[in-house]
Design an enzyme around this catalytic site. Structure first.
Site, PDB file in Angstrom:
ATOM      1  N   ARG A  56     -58.973 -24.205 -13.561  1.00 57.53           N
ATOM      2  CA  ARG A  56     -58.058 -23.652 -14.219  1.00 57.53           C
ATOM      3  C   ARG A  56     -58.348 -23.195 -15.555  1.00 57.53           C
ATOM      4  O   ARG A  56     -58.449 -22.243 -16.617  1.00 57.53           O
ATOM      5  CB  ARG A  56     -57.183 -24.781 -14.950  1.00 57.53           C
ATOM      6  CG  ARG A  56     -55.836 -25.097 -13.364  1.00 57.53           C
ATOM      7  CD  ARG A  56     -54.972 -24.523 -13.825  1.00 57.53           C
ATOM      8  NE  ARG A  56     -55.413 -23.277 -12.648  1.00 57.53           N
ATOM      9  CZ  ARG A  56     -55.539 -22.939 -11.688  1.00 57.53           C
ATOM     10  NH1 ARG A  56     -55.921 -24.385 -10.674  1.00 57.53           N
ATOM     11  NH2 ARG A  56     -56.397 -22.143 -10.907  1.00 57.53           N
ATOM     12  N   GLN A  86     -46.330 -27.231 -24.107  1.00 56.77           N
ATOM     13  CA  GLN A  86     -46.233 -27.919 -23.023  1.00 56.77           C
ATOM     14  C   GLN A  86     -47.139 -27.623 -22.436  1.00 56.77           C
ATOM     15  O   GLN A  86     -47.623 -28.129 -21.009  1.00 56.77           O
ATOM     16  CB  GLN A  86     -45.415 -28.364 -21.745  1.00 56.77           C
ATOM     17  CG  GLN A  86     -43.778 -29.102 -22.733  1.00 56.77           C
ATOM     18  CD  GLN A  86     -42.371 -28.295 -21.566  1.00 56.77           C
ATOM     19  OE1 GLN A  86     -42.748 -28.973 -20.867  1.00 56.77           O
ATOM     20  NE2 GLN A  86     -41.576 -27.290 -22.303  1.00 56.77           N
ATOM     21  N   ASN A  87     -47.921 -26.163 -22.976  1.00 54.89           N
ATOM     22  CA  ASN A  87     -49.165 -25.661 -21.663  1.00 54.89           C
ATOM     23  C   ASN A  87     -50.659 -26.453 -22.428  1.00 54.89           C
ATOM     24  O   ASN A  87     -51.018 -26.300 -23.446  1.00 54.89           O
ATOM     25  CB  ASN A  87     -48.929 -24.277 -22.070  1.00 54.89           C
ATOM     26  CG  ASN A  87     -47.432 -24.324 -21.411  1.00 54.89           C
ATOM     27  OD1 ASN A  87     -47.351 -24.509 -21.305  1.00 54.89           O
ATOM     28  ND2 ASN A  87     -47.034 -22.706 -22.296  1.00 54.89           N
ATOM     29  N   VAL A  88     -51.595 -25.917 -21.264  1.00 60.26           N
ATOM     30  CA  VAL A  88     -52.954 -26.336 -21.814  1.00 60.26           C
ATOM     31  C   VAL A  88     -54.099 -25.314 -21.980  1.00 60.26           C
ATOM     32  O   VAL A  88     -54.569 -26.223 -22.570  1.00 60.26           O
ATOM     33  CB  VAL A  88     -53.318 -27.715 -20.554  1.00 60.26           C
ATOM     34  CG1 VAL A  88     -51.987 -28.981 -20.143  1.00 60.26           C
ATOM     35  CG2 VAL A  88     -53.378 -26.529 -19.639  1.00 60.26           C
ATOM     36  N   HIS A 104     -48.771 -31.730 -23.705  1.00 60.71           N
ATOM     37  CA  HIS A 104     -49.591 -32.107 -22.205  1.00 60.71           C
ATOM     38  C   HIS A 104     -50.991 -31.877 -22.299  1.00 60.71           C
ATOM     39  O   HIS A 104     -51.618 -31.579 -21.199  1.00 60.71           O
ATOM     40  CB  HIS A 104     -48.997 -31.690 -21.816  1.00 60.71           C
ATOM     41  CG  HIS A 104     -47.885 -31.729 -20.648  1.00 60.71           C
ATOM     42  ND1 HIS A 104     -46.741 -31.111 -20.552  1.00 60.71           N
ATOM     43  CD2 HIS A 104     -46.492 -33.388 -21.143  1.00 60.71           C
ATOM     44  CE1 HIS A 104     -44.949 -31.816 -20.662  1.00 60.71           C
ATOM     45  NE2 HIS A 104     -45.402 -32.542 -21.173  1.00 60.71           N
ATOM     46  N   THR A 170     -39.181 -22.615 -20.113  1.00 60.48           N
ATOM     47  CA  THR A 170     -39.157 -23.776 -20.095  1.00 60.48           C
ATOM     48  C   THR A 170     -38.707 -24.417 -19.027  1.00 60.48           C
ATOM     49  O   THR A 170     -37.370 -23.652 -19.096  1.00 60.48           O
ATOM     50  CB  THR A 170     -40.042 -25.201 -20.960  1.00 60.48           C
ATOM     51  OG1 THR A 170     -39.784 -26.177 -19.915  1.00 60.48           O
ATOM     52  CG2 THR A 170     -38.711 -25.048 -22.315  1.00 60.48           C
ATOM     53  N   SER A 171     -38.663 -24.725 -17.806  1.00 58.46           N
ATOM     54  CA  SER A 171     -37.745 -25.515 -16.974  1.00 58.46           C
ATOM     55  C   SER A 171     -36.684 -26.703 -17.472  1.00 58.46           C
ATOM     56  O   SER A 171     -36.049 -26.885 -17.304  1.00 58.46           O
ATOM     57  CB  SER A 171     -37.726 -25.843 -15.587  1.00 58.46           C
ATOM     58  OG  SER A 171     -38.573 -26.431 -15.865  1.00 58.46           O
TER      59      SER A 171
END
Ligand code: OAD
Length: 225
Positions: A56, A86-88, A104, A170-171
């Site tokens: 990643r 929430q993304n890294v 996160h 986002t879900s």
């Protein structure tokens, strides 16, 4: 200046070529999420987990921010924008956004497995045997399933002060991130942009849902805010 809080998820980076988690086969780049993003997965197979995040991290060098990231960065001239992601990945920062909270964690950081305070910038591979200054193994500085979310309180306090809460890509199925919207003050407008929005959000708050890609919707949305 109007206070806009933006909660982003994997969908905002999809147009940059980073795969989302739940769209296609339920796998994250071919892996069960619990294998590579849970504390149990780490204990079971640290080599696999390190290798996964090494890939990643390498992928991050191949992608760039898309128009959606750029628009949010441009808004800083007109609004007080805070992004809770929430993304890294680091695509918000690379587009120029200044106030970014990584709920996160971050791909380009690692930390000691023994002392979470010992965090290091890290741009290359991290392998078994790479140690912190106190000689304990390093691990990705990612918040995995089964772990606390250290920045949750800070994120909630920012949502609690916003005038507009914009939720993008986002879900809204992963907690506690998904519950952040409940902290929005009653007067705040909540807008949700997603290609395939979650239809079963449990709230009696009015949410304006806009269906479409993040870049397209963001380029048209200023008329609403
Ligand atoms: P998901 O994969 O669950 O959801 C991505 C969302 O983006 C879906 O609702 C898609 O419909 C939407 N989407 C896809 N492409 C889009 C586009 N071009 N424009 C707008 N929307 C688009 O990802 P998250 O909700 O971010 O946690 O997942 C939350 C967390 O679950 C992640 O942070 C990760 C994962 O397990 C950890 O790794 C700890």
């Amino acid at each position: 200046m109007k206070k806009i809080c933006v909660l982003t998820g994997a969908g905002i980076s999809a147009e940059s070529g980073i795969k989302t988690f739940r769209d296609s086969d339920g796998l994250w780049e071919g892996h069960d999420v619990m294998e590579v993003a849970s504390i149990d997965g780490w204990h079971k197979n640290p080599n696999l987990v390190l290798d996964f995040y090494n890939q990643r991290r390498a992928q991050l060098k191949e992608v760039k921010p898309n128009r959606a990231h750029e628009i949010l960065a441009e808004w800083q001239d007109k609004y007080e924008v805070t992004i809770i992601t929430q993304n890294v990945d680091n695509l918000h920062e690379r587009a120029g956004s200044k106030n970014v909270i990584h709920l996160h964690g971050e791909l380009l950081k690692v930390r000691s497995t023994k002392n979470p305070e010992l965090v290091y910038d890290w741009t290359t591979d991290c392998n078994l045997g790479d140690l912190c200054e106190n000689e304990s193994q390093l691990r990705p500085d990612i918040v995995w399933f089964g772990e606390e979310v250290p920045l949750l309180e800070l994120a909630a306090s920012i949502v609690a002060e916003c005038e507009i809460l914009l939720i993008i890509g986002t879900s809204l199925v992963v907690y506690p991130a998904a519950q952040l919207m409940y902290y929005a003050p009653p007067f705040a407008e909540i807008i949700y942009i997603d290609k395939n929005p979650n239809q079963s959000i449990a709230t009696n708050r009015k949410i304006k849902t806009i269906v479409g890609s993040a870049s397209q919707c963001l380029s048209e949305i200023e008329a609403f805010i």
